[in-house]
Scaffold this active site. Sequence first.
Site, mmCIF file in Angstrom:
data_model
loop_
_atom_site.group_PDB
_atom_site.id
_atom_site.type_symbol
_atom_site.label_atom_id
_atom_site.label_comp_id
_atom_site.label_asym_id
_atom_site.label_seq_id
_atom_site.Cartn_x
_atom_site.Cartn_y
_atom_site.Cartn_z
ATOM 1 N N ASP A 115 0.683 -3.619 -7.254
ATOM 2 C CA ASP A 115 1.862 -4.070 -6.494
ATOM 3 C C ASP A 115 3.147 -3.483 -7.085
ATOM 4 O OD1 ASP A 115 3.211 -5.529 -4.463
ATOM 5 O OD2 ASP A 115 1.689 -7.089 -4.643
ATOM 6 N N ASP A 156 -1.008 0.614 -11.889
ATOM 7 C CA ASP A 156 -0.702 -0.744 -11.447
ATOM 8 C C ASP A 156 -0.768 -0.744 -9.911
ATOM 9 O OD1 ASP A 156 0.567 -3.396 -11.376
ATOM 10 O OD2 ASP A 156 2.294 -2.275 -10.612
HETATM 11 MG MG LIG Z 1 3.621 -3.874 -10.339
#
Ligand SMILES: [Mg+2]
Length: 248
Positions: free
Chosen positions: A11, A9
């Site tokens: 952010d 992932d």
């Molecule tokens: Mg995230």
Amino acid sequence: MQYKAYCFDLDGTVYRGNEPIASAVTFIHALQAKGIEPFFITNNSSKTVAELQATLLNMGIIAQADHIYSSALATASYITENFTGERAMLIGSHGLRDALQREGIEIVEHGASVVVVGIDKDVNYMKLAIAAVALQQGATLVSTNQDIKFPTEHGFVPGNGAFTTLIADVASVTPHYVGKPSPRMLEMIARDHHLRKEEMVLIGDNHDTDILCGVNYGIATIHVATGVTPSADATQATYRINELTDLL
Ligand SMILES: [Mg+2]
């Protein structure tokens, strides 16, 4: 632990806003030193792959373009696979528009057969109203992701799921959500790069999107406590760590 495909992932896992997470960058460099090219999967549909690649470069990470998967790409491929001859009305930014156009999907202002919704910081009442009416006239609602809110340094702000829910409720329809926790981006990685599930691991900070995406696909998951979900709440993760350098 040793995997062929580490799917990160972005952010909250690799960076927070404009700041890289140092332990993640160190871990990714260590993988690359071993000849393992990481994958990146994000629910953010606002940027093109080239822009995501530039963002990662700013964080000190050289990412391969064909290892970056966004909910914009996944949404475009979902529409191509599930419908034919679609005319799409778009609420979303240029990253999503670019992904739809690359798949050859026609973008229209009126007479849409599918309403595509991604985060759009220029959204306004008229756009939402036109979309709600198109849905009542029979268009299908496809949304990049269901995140209701998004963390910023000031507090939570509305995420794409908030706008999708709004027009779905007005039109009394059920959206098709494509981003995490749907396993679609992981399916695309496995298909494009010929990977088996036991060779893949998902690494993320958000239990309800990242970890459940891995669970839904049936692969191992690593929860890292640098973002949204506290470690204690990441109940379905295979592994729970404080930061990625803990794996070195
Ligand atoms: Mg995230």
